[in-house]
Design a protein around this motif. Structure first.
Motif, PDB file in Angstrom:
ATOM      1  N   ARG A  21      11.383 -27.021 -18.228  1.00 51.23           N
ATOM      2  CA  ARG A  21      11.207 -26.963 -16.490  1.00 51.23           C
ATOM      3  C   ARG A  21       9.777 -26.511 -16.087  1.00 51.23           C
ATOM      4  O   ARG A  21       8.912 -25.561 -16.525  1.00 51.23           O
ATOM      5  CB  ARG A  21      12.284 -25.498 -16.057  1.00 51.23           C
ATOM      6  CG  ARG A  21      13.469 -25.916 -16.128  1.00 51.23           C
ATOM      7  CD  ARG A  21      14.340 -24.982 -15.550  1.00 51.23           C
ATOM      8  NE  ARG A  21      14.151 -23.703 -15.463  1.00 51.23           N
ATOM      9  CZ  ARG A  21      14.706 -23.141 -16.692  1.00 51.23           C
ATOM     10  NH1 ARG A  21      16.480 -23.822 -17.181  1.00 51.23           N
ATOM     11  NH2 ARG A  21      14.837 -21.517 -17.384  1.00 51.23           N
ATOM     12  N   GLY A  22       9.326 -27.376 -15.033  1.00 52.64           N
ATOM     13  CA  GLY A  22       8.502 -27.337 -14.804  1.00 52.64           C
ATOM     14  C   GLY A  22       7.459 -28.486 -14.874  1.00 52.64           C
ATOM     15  O   GLY A  22       5.710 -27.997 -14.196  1.00 52.64           O
ATOM     16  N   GLU A  35       0.459 -21.705 -10.349  1.00 46.95           N
ATOM     17  CA  GLU A  35       1.228 -20.788 -11.594  1.00 46.95           C
ATOM     18  C   GLU A  35       1.595 -21.783 -12.962  1.00 46.95           C
ATOM     19  O   GLU A  35       2.116 -21.463 -13.955  1.00 46.95           O
ATOM     20  CB  GLU A  35       2.757 -20.061 -11.594  1.00 46.95           C
ATOM     21  CG  GLU A  35       3.669 -19.117 -12.024  1.00 46.95           C
ATOM     22  CD  GLU A  35       4.459 -19.173 -11.432  1.00 46.95           C
ATOM     23  OE1 GLU A  35       4.698 -17.828 -12.165  1.00 46.95           O
ATOM     24  OE2 GLU A  35       5.002 -18.823 -10.311  1.00 46.95           O
ATOM     25  N   PRO A  36       2.132 -23.069 -12.416  1.00 49.40           N
ATOM     26  CA  PRO A  36       2.937 -23.664 -13.444  1.00 49.40           C
ATOM     27  C   PRO A  36       1.929 -24.178 -14.004  1.00 49.40           C
ATOM     28  O   PRO A  36       1.450 -24.571 -15.653  1.00 49.40           O
ATOM     29  CB  PRO A  36       3.218 -25.662 -13.153  1.00 49.40           C
ATOM     30  CG  PRO A  36       2.993 -24.456 -11.698  1.00 49.40           C
ATOM     31  CD  PRO A  36       3.090 -23.637 -11.751  1.00 49.40           C
ATOM     32  N   LEU A  37       0.379 -24.430 -13.625  1.00 49.44           N
ATOM     33  CA  LEU A  37      -0.400 -24.862 -14.648  1.00 49.44           C
ATOM     34  C   LEU A  37      -1.076 -23.957 -15.304  1.00 49.44           C
ATOM     35  O   LEU A  37      -1.624 -24.505 -16.640  1.00 49.44           O
ATOM     36  CB  LEU A  37      -1.376 -25.422 -13.322  1.00 49.44           C
ATOM     37  CG  LEU A  37      -1.914 -26.537 -12.379  1.00 49.44           C
ATOM     38  CD1 LEU A  37      -2.527 -26.513 -11.645  1.00 49.44           C
ATOM     39  CD2 LEU A  37      -1.616 -28.024 -13.440  1.00 49.44           C
ATOM     40  N   ARG A  38      -1.175 -22.712 -15.158  1.00 48.36           N
ATOM     41  CA  ARG A  38      -1.411 -21.271 -15.906  1.00 48.36           C
ATOM     42  C   ARG A  38      -0.049 -21.272 -16.766  1.00 48.36           C
ATOM     43  O   ARG A  38      -1.206 -21.430 -18.314  1.00 48.36           O
ATOM     44  CB  ARG A  38      -2.382 -20.244 -15.087  1.00 48.36           C
ATOM     45  CG  ARG A  38      -2.675 -20.637 -13.988  1.00 48.36           C
ATOM     46  CD  ARG A  38      -3.299 -19.221 -13.864  1.00 48.36           C
ATOM     47  NE  ARG A  38      -3.850 -18.243 -15.161  1.00 48.36           N
ATOM     48  CZ  ARG A  38      -4.403 -16.946 -14.335  1.00 48.36           C
ATOM     49  NH1 ARG A  38      -4.529 -17.070 -13.418  1.00 48.36           N
ATOM     50  NH2 ARG A  38      -5.026 -16.927 -15.855  1.00 48.36           N
ATOM     51  N   LEU A  39       0.670 -21.194 -16.681  1.00 49.38           N
ATOM     52  CA  LEU A  39       1.925 -21.218 -17.619  1.00 49.38           C
ATOM     53  C   LEU A  39       1.837 -21.897 -18.747  1.00 49.38           C
ATOM     54  O   LEU A  39       2.114 -21.764 -19.857  1.00 49.38           O
ATOM     55  CB  LEU A  39       3.320 -21.211 -16.917  1.00 49.38           C
ATOM     56  CG  LEU A  39       4.711 -20.552 -17.720  1.00 49.38           C
ATOM     57  CD1 LEU A  39       4.302 -19.569 -18.334  1.00 49.38           C
ATOM     58  CD2 LEU A  39       5.852 -21.484 -17.124  1.00 49.38           C
ATOM     59  N   HIS A  40       2.004 -23.221 -18.132  1.00 53.43           N
ATOM     60  CA  HIS A  40       2.656 -25.062 -18.877  1.00 53.43           C
ATOM     61  C   HIS A  40       1.103 -25.596 -20.115  1.00 53.43           C
ATOM     62  O   HIS A  40       1.031 -25.761 -21.111  1.00 53.43           O
ATOM     63  CB  HIS A  40       3.271 -25.310 -18.334  1.00 53.43           C
ATOM     64  CG  HIS A  40       4.585 -25.381 -18.015  1.00 53.43           C
ATOM     65  ND1 HIS A  40       5.337 -25.258 -19.155  1.00 53.43           N
ATOM     66  CD2 HIS A  40       4.932 -25.448 -16.632  1.00 53.43           C
ATOM     67  CE1 HIS A  40       6.317 -24.923 -18.348  1.00 53.43           C
ATOM     68  NE2 HIS A  40       6.162 -24.583 -16.696  1.00 53.43           N
ATOM     69  N   GLN A  41      -0.103 -25.019 -19.321  1.00 50.28           N
ATOM     70  CA  GLN A  41      -0.882 -26.159 -19.358  1.00 50.28           C
ATOM     71  C   GLN A  41      -2.494 -25.020 -19.878  1.00 50.28           C
ATOM     72  O   GLN A  41      -3.497 -25.432 -20.077  1.00 50.28           O
ATOM     73  CB  GLN A  41      -1.519 -27.073 -18.839  1.00 50.28           C
ATOM     74  CG  GLN A  41      -0.835 -28.452 -18.556  1.00 50.28           C
ATOM     75  CD  GLN A  41      -1.758 -28.558 -16.933  1.00 50.28           C
ATOM     76  OE1 GLN A  41      -2.337 -29.490 -16.902  1.00 50.28           O
ATOM     77  NE2 GLN A  41      -0.643 -30.086 -17.023  1.00 50.28           N
ATOM     78  N   GLY A  42      -2.367 -23.519 -19.858  1.00 53.50           N
ATOM     79  CA  GLY A  42      -3.156 -22.589 -19.697  1.00 53.50           C
ATOM     80  C   GLY A  42      -4.532 -22.996 -19.851  1.00 53.50           C
ATOM     81  O   GLY A  42      -5.733 -22.972 -20.115  1.00 53.50           O
ATOM     82  N   ALA A  91       2.524 -30.821 -10.891  1.00 46.97           N
ATOM     83  CA  ALA A  91       1.634 -30.198 -10.890  1.00 46.97           C
ATOM     84  C   ALA A  91       1.239 -30.288 -11.902  1.00 46.97           C
ATOM     85  O   ALA A  91       0.181 -31.175 -12.347  1.00 46.97           O
ATOM     86  CB  ALA A  91       1.360 -28.124 -10.816  1.00 46.97           C
ATOM     87  N   CYS A  92       2.520 -30.304 -13.530  1.00 48.28           N
ATOM     88  CA  CYS A  92       1.887 -31.115 -14.869  1.00 48.28           C
ATOM     89  C   CYS A  92       2.531 -32.246 -14.922  1.00 48.28           C
ATOM     90  O   CYS A  92       2.495 -32.545 -16.281  1.00 48.28           O
ATOM     91  CB  CYS A  92       2.882 -30.006 -15.592  1.00 48.28           C
ATOM     92  SG  CYS A  92       2.396 -27.980 -15.335  1.00 48.28           S
ATOM     93  N   GLY A  93       2.271 -32.918 -13.709  1.00 44.04           N
ATOM     94  CA  GLY A  93       2.786 -33.926 -14.045  1.00 44.04           C
ATOM     95  C   GLY A  93       4.397 -34.972 -14.894  1.00 44.04           C
ATOM     96  O   GLY A  93       4.020 -35.412 -16.040  1.00 44.04           O
TER      97      GLY A  93
END
Length: 327
Positions: free
Chosen positions: A90-91, A117-124, A172-174
Motif C-alpha cells: 500500500r502506497g 511519508e511514503p518516500l521515507r517509509l518505502h524508499q528509505g 509518491a513512490c511510483g
C-alpha cells in the motif's frame, strides 16, 4: 508460448459482510484483468460494490468481511496476505486516491510531511531527500509555491488543492496501480475536469494502470478505455467503453443511460426524466439470480433462478442477461 503475467488479475472475487440480518453478499463472481498502462472504469449506483472492490484490492475491507477468490498483483496473491506484507504494498505498488480529500488527509500533520511519508517509509529516503521529492511532486500536481507551503495544513487549502495533494501522496513512490475512488465527486465541474486531466497525464507519463470508480457516465466515457458496469455486487456488463456506450446491451446499462439529464433538454410541462423503477435491494436481500431481476422491465421467472452466465457479444464485450436476444 507462455503469456506474460497480468499486472492485476481478479478471479471469482466474492466479499461477504456481516450484518444484523446475517451475512450479506456484497460482491460476487467478479473477474477482470488490468495491464500496466491500461485504464479501467467501475460504474454503477451506490451500493453496487464498486468501493468495496477497491478496498479489497488495498486490503482495507471492514472488520469481519470475508473474502474468497483471488486477487493477484503480478502473480502475488493478495487474498489472505498478512497486514505487514500488505503495508509494504500500500502506497508503494498500489496507491489510492479517495473520494473526500479532507478525510483522507490528516488534519494535524502538514501536507508536506504527509506527501513525504511514503518516500521515507518505502524508499528509505532521508528527511531532506524526501522533502525535495515531495516538493517536486506537489509542483507537478499544480500546487503553487510548493516549497513555501510545504509546512501548511490541509485546512489551509481549497478542495481542489487538497485533492491534488492526495494525488501527489498516491504517486509518491511510483505505484504500478492507481485506484481512484470517485476522485472528483466533491469538486465543481471546472475542477473535476482539471483533476481528471491531471490523473490522465500522470498515468500516461508513468505507465501506471488506472482503476477509476465513478457513478458519472461522462467521466467514465472521457477517461477510461474499458468499463465494468456493476449492480448488486456483480458485473452485469463489461467491455471497451466505446462498445458499451454504443450498444447498451444490458437492461441496467440502458436504464443508467436513459436516466441521464441531457444538456439543453429544458423543462417541458409533463416531461419527466426516465428513472429505473424500484430501489437497489439491501445486500442481505439480493436475489439468488440476476441482481437486477424485479427492477428490470424484461424480468421472467427464470431470471430469479440463478446468476446468468456472461454472454459474449463481441470480442471483449460481455453481458450477464438471459434475454439479450429479446431486448
Amino acid at each position: 508460448m507462455n503469456r506474460p503475467t497480468p499486472l492485476l488479475q481478479v478471479q471469482n472475487l466474492a466479499i461477504t459482510l456481516p450484518t444484523r440480518r446475517g451475512p450479506a453478499r456484497a460482491v460476487r463472481a467478479l473477474d477482470f484483468t488490468l495491464e500496466r498502462g491500461q485504464t479501467l472504469g467501475l460504474i454503477g449506483e451506490s451500493g453496487s460494490g464498486k468501493s468495496l472492490t477497491a478496498l479489497a484490492l488495498m486490503g482495507l475491507l471492514p472488520e469481519g468481511a470475508q473474502v474468497s477468490g483471488s486477487i493477484r498483483l503480478q502473480g502475488q496473491e493478495l487474498v489472505g496476505l498478512g497486514d505487514a506484507q500488505l503495508c509494504q504494498l500500500r502506497g508503494n505498488r498500489i496507491a489510492m486516491v479517495f473520494q473526500e480529500p479532507m478525510t483522507a488527509l490528516n488534519p494535524v500533520h502538514s501536507i508536506g510531511r504527509q506527501v513525504a511519508e511514503p518516500l521515507r517509509l518505502h524508499q528509505g529516503l532521508s528527511a531532506a531527500q524526501a522533502r525535495g521529492q515531495a516538493i517536486a511532486l506537489l509542483e507537478r500536481v499544480g500546487i503553487a509555491r510548493a516549497a513555501s507551503r510545504f509546512d501548511a495544513y490541509p485546512h489551509q487549502f481549497s478542495g481542489g488543492q487538497r485533492q491534488r495533494i492526495t494525488i501527489a501522496m498516491a504517486l509518491a513512490c511510483g505505484p504500478d496501480l492507481l485506484v481512484a475512488d470517485e476522485p472528483t465527486t466533491a469538486l465543481d465541474v471546472t475542477l473535476q475536469k482539471q483533476v481528471l486531466e491531471l490523473i490522465g497525464e500522470l498515468v500516461a507519463e508513468r505507465g501506471m494502470a488506472l482503476l477509476l470508480i465513478s457513478h458519472d457516465l461522462a467521466v467514465i466515457g472521457q477517461t477510461v478505455a474499458r468499463t465494468l458496469v456493476m449492480y448488486g455486487g456483480t458485473v452485469v456488463e463489461q467491455g471497451a467503453t466505446r462498445d458499451i456506450f454504443d450498444r447498451l446491451a444490458h437492461p441496467y446499462t440502458q436504464g443508467l443511460f436513459a436516466a441521464r439529464p441531457r444538456l439543453g433538454q429544458g423543462r417541458m410541462p409533463g416531461l419527466r426524466l426516465p428513472t429505473i423503477t424500484g430501489t437497489v435491494p439491501e445486500l442481505a436481500d439480493l436475489p439468488p439470480g440476476c441482481p437486477f431481476a424485479g427492477r428490470c422491465p424484461h424480468t421472467l421467472d427464470a431470471c430469479h433462478a440463478a446468476l446468468p452466465e456472461a454472454v459474449h457479444l463481441s470480442p471483449g464485450h460481455l453481458a450477464r442477461c438471459i434475454r439479450l436476444n429479446a431486448i
